[in-house]
Write a protein that holds these residues in place. Structure first.
Motif, PDB file in Angstrom:
ATOM      1  N   PRO A  25       0.896  -1.279  -0.113  1.00 27.72           N
ATOM      2  CA  PRO A  25       0.022  -0.043   0.113  1.00 27.72           C
ATOM      3  C   PRO A  25       0.815   1.204   0.062  1.00 27.72           C
ATOM      4  O   PRO A  25       1.891   1.384   0.732  1.00 27.72           O
ATOM      5  CB  PRO A  25      -0.713  -0.010   1.344  1.00 27.72           C
ATOM      6  CG  PRO A  25      -0.575  -1.315   2.032  1.00 27.72           C
ATOM      7  CD  PRO A  25       0.724  -1.817   1.383  1.00 27.72           C
ATOM      8  N   ALA A  26       0.612   2.204  -1.039  1.00 26.60           N
ATOM      9  CA  ALA A  26       1.173   3.306  -0.964  1.00 26.60           C
ATOM     10  C   ALA A  26       1.294   4.261   0.492  1.00 26.60           C
ATOM     11  O   ALA A  26       2.485   5.034   0.564  1.00 26.60           O
ATOM     12  CB  ALA A  26       0.642   4.517  -2.097  1.00 26.60           C
ATOM     13  N   LEU A  27       0.383   4.087   1.041  1.00 29.25           N
ATOM     14  CA  LEU A  27       0.277   4.833   2.369  1.00 29.25           C
ATOM     15  C   LEU A  27       1.359   4.659   3.314  1.00 29.25           C
ATOM     16  O   LEU A  27       2.215   5.347   4.058  1.00 29.25           O
ATOM     17  CB  LEU A  27      -1.057   4.302   3.300  1.00 29.25           C
ATOM     18  CG  LEU A  27      -1.449   5.172   4.342  1.00 29.25           C
ATOM     19  CD1 LEU A  27      -1.838   6.376   3.835  1.00 29.25           C
ATOM     20  CD2 LEU A  27      -2.182   4.487   5.417  1.00 29.25           C
ATOM     21  N   SER A  28       1.887   3.217   3.230  1.00 38.97           N
ATOM     22  CA  SER A  28       3.108   2.835   4.164  1.00 38.97           C
ATOM     23  C   SER A  28       4.166   3.273   3.859  1.00 38.97           C
ATOM     24  O   SER A  28       5.220   3.688   4.250  1.00 38.97           O
ATOM     25  CB  SER A  28       3.046   1.208   4.262  1.00 38.97           C
ATOM     26  OG  SER A  28       2.008   0.761   5.067  1.00 38.97           O
ATOM     27  N   HIS A  29       4.217   3.392   2.446  1.00 40.23           N
ATOM     28  CA  HIS A  29       5.675   3.901   1.766  1.00 40.23           C
ATOM     29  C   HIS A  29       5.679   5.410   1.931  1.00 40.23           C
ATOM     30  O   HIS A  29       6.859   5.963   2.230  1.00 40.23           O
ATOM     31  CB  HIS A  29       5.709   3.452   0.514  1.00 40.23           C
ATOM     32  CG  HIS A  29       6.142   2.104   0.296  1.00 40.23           C
ATOM     33  ND1 HIS A  29       7.117   1.424   0.924  1.00 40.23           N
ATOM     34  CD2 HIS A  29       5.303   1.085  -0.320  1.00 40.23           C
ATOM     35  CE1 HIS A  29       7.028   0.123   0.528  1.00 40.23           C
ATOM     36  NE2 HIS A  29       6.061  -0.102  -0.095  1.00 40.23           N
ATOM     37  N   ALA A  30       4.427   6.249   1.933  1.00 36.27           N
ATOM     38  CA  ALA A  30       4.700   7.552   2.189  1.00 36.27           C
ATOM     39  C   ALA A  30       4.954   7.680   3.672  1.00 36.27           C
ATOM     40  O   ALA A  30       5.925   8.680   4.087  1.00 36.27           O
ATOM     41  CB  ALA A  30       3.283   8.251   1.841  1.00 36.27           C
ATOM     42  N   ARG A  31       4.486   6.908   4.571  1.00 38.07           N
ATOM     43  CA  ARG A  31       4.778   7.166   6.001  1.00 38.07           C
ATOM     44  C   ARG A  31       6.325   6.840   6.186  1.00 38.07           C
ATOM     45  O   ARG A  31       7.114   7.504   6.872  1.00 38.07           O
ATOM     46  CB  ARG A  31       4.149   5.913   6.691  1.00 38.07           C
ATOM     47  CG  ARG A  31       4.360   6.047   8.158  1.00 38.07           C
ATOM     48  CD  ARG A  31       3.614   7.116   8.845  1.00 38.07           C
ATOM     49  NE  ARG A  31       3.592   7.222  10.148  1.00 38.07           N
ATOM     50  CZ  ARG A  31       3.741   8.337  10.915  1.00 38.07           C
ATOM     51  NH1 ARG A  31       3.813   9.445  10.266  1.00 38.07           N
ATOM     52  NH2 ARG A  31       3.428   8.159  12.134  1.00 38.07           N
ATOM     53  N   PHE A  32       7.041   5.890   5.241  1.00 37.61           N
ATOM     54  CA  PHE A  32       8.331   5.741   5.388  1.00 37.61           C
ATOM     55  C   PHE A  32       9.134   7.068   4.986  1.00 37.61           C
ATOM     56  O   PHE A  32      10.024   7.526   5.820  1.00 37.61           O
ATOM     57  CB  PHE A  32       8.923   4.495   4.527  1.00 37.61           C
ATOM     58  CG  PHE A  32      10.461   4.132   4.745  1.00 37.61           C
ATOM     59  CD1 PHE A  32      10.969   3.404   5.672  1.00 37.61           C
ATOM     60  CD2 PHE A  32      11.158   4.974   3.868  1.00 37.61           C
ATOM     61  CE1 PHE A  32      12.472   3.293   5.696  1.00 37.61           C
ATOM     62  CE2 PHE A  32      12.731   4.828   3.984  1.00 37.61           C
ATOM     63  CZ  PHE A  32      13.280   3.948   4.828  1.00 37.61           C
TER      64      PHE A  32
END
Lengths: 226, 226
Positions: free
Chosen positions: B86-93
């Motif tokens: 999910p893109a969300l997790s990567h943006a969080r990173f």
């Protein structure tokens, strides 16, 4: 109308990087907002949100604090133009972070042990190519010097992963994905090359590494190690 | 059957972090492969793929080299179980990378100028809270010392973003997204606080910063600056 509480300095300067994230996110959604400047000594202005820090937004019935939660709120309340972009680009970022930061911090700690485990027939190649990169072919000495300084720098470099892994089991979320495999590759590189322990047991990266070793019937755990 | 060319050390050890990425990715897809070990001196084995480095896979008619291209190939040829999460997790990173690495490297270079621009009524607050963090309230001196060492460390920290931005206009891909706003916030923090130039003109991060300043009718560019 959304209200944004934004940190203010002298002469109406607005420096806060977290408030800037919120402003970019609001603009991304095409949303207008009422600006409410807050100085460091005016925390009473955001007390209603149970927050000690800005940004805070007031959007409809309830306040939202913390720039990340604001971004998530905006994406769920205003689903047009998602904020979080294609997952592919972000996985690419993590892979580049592993190559350009994690490997860089790890290589000096491993290079002597790596060299000792290269097949004898390949050692001249390793010596030439890696010697050029390091400026020396005394790999054992280079490694010893790096280890003298300790692994603190390597652990510091892991900080972004550590913060994510405090919140969720994998870098990619509830399930492992390519971001995890990128960082997992770095730890397997180290594991196969050297018995040096890189992580403290109470580091949130530590249980993640265990999960990575267990994945796929223990593929990583079964790998022939140092 | 897919063939994977994997770097081999003594006694069949497999250290390459990039080959591990490929192995994790193949397992993620539930794909079996034929293993072909390659020593540093056996590059002729992968010459057919026009590659000097492993991993290389041979999957059907054409070879695929480079761990990233292999991941993309597998995701397009075997769309079940996407690799990129999910893109969300990567943006969080990326947001955590900005907080835990970029801000950390930037703050010492700014702190004196930031303090000078805090509203006088708020300066005691800044002095106490940031003084505790830095171990000194001589912010001008602390900043001068940090600047003496130069901005090289800060620029080195940007390396993952630099690598992504060599390949695409925004961290989030063709269009800006939350990852860009996170790093953009850091640059606006600096821009509002100090005239110090942080980037060399030939740095790929430089034109990206210009694009960020231009976004949304020049919202960032119009901000009141140092």
């Amino acid at each position: 109308m959304i209200t944004l509480y934004d940190l203010v300095f002298q002469d109406d300067r607005r420096p806060s990087p977290f408030c800037w994230r919120a402003k970019f996110a609001l603009k991304h959604k095409g949303l207008a907002w009422r600006d409410e400047p807050v100085g460091f000594t005016e925390k009473q202005k955001i007390a209603f949100a149970q927050s000690q820090t800005v940004p805070v937004i007031h959007d409809g019935p309830k306040p939202v604090k913390d720039s990340w939660d604001i971004a998530r709120h905006l994406d769920s309340a205003y689903p047009e133009k998602p904020l979080f972009g294609p997952a592919l680009s972000h996985a690419r970022f993590v892979a580049h972070w592993v190559d350009g930061a994690v490997h860089l911090a790890l290589f000096p700690l491993l290079v002597g042990d790596l060299y000792d485990r290269v097949r004898p027939v390949d050692q001249p190649y390793f010596k030439e190519s890696r010697g050029k990169r390091l400026g020396t072919t005394d790999f054992a000495g280079f490694q010893a010097k790096a280890r003298e300084k300790g692994v603190d720098n390597f652990r510091a470099v892991l900080e972004p992963a550590r913060r994510v892994l405090k919140e969720q089991p994998f870098l990619s979320g509830e399930q492992p994905g390519y971001a995890d495999y990128s960082l997992g590759g770095a730890f397997l590189w180290a594991r196969v090359a050297t018995p040096l322990e890189l992580l403290l047991p109470d580091d949130p990266v530590h249980p993640w590494r265990e999960r990575m070793l267990d994945l796929f019937d223990g593929m990583g755990r079964k790998a022939k190690v140092a």
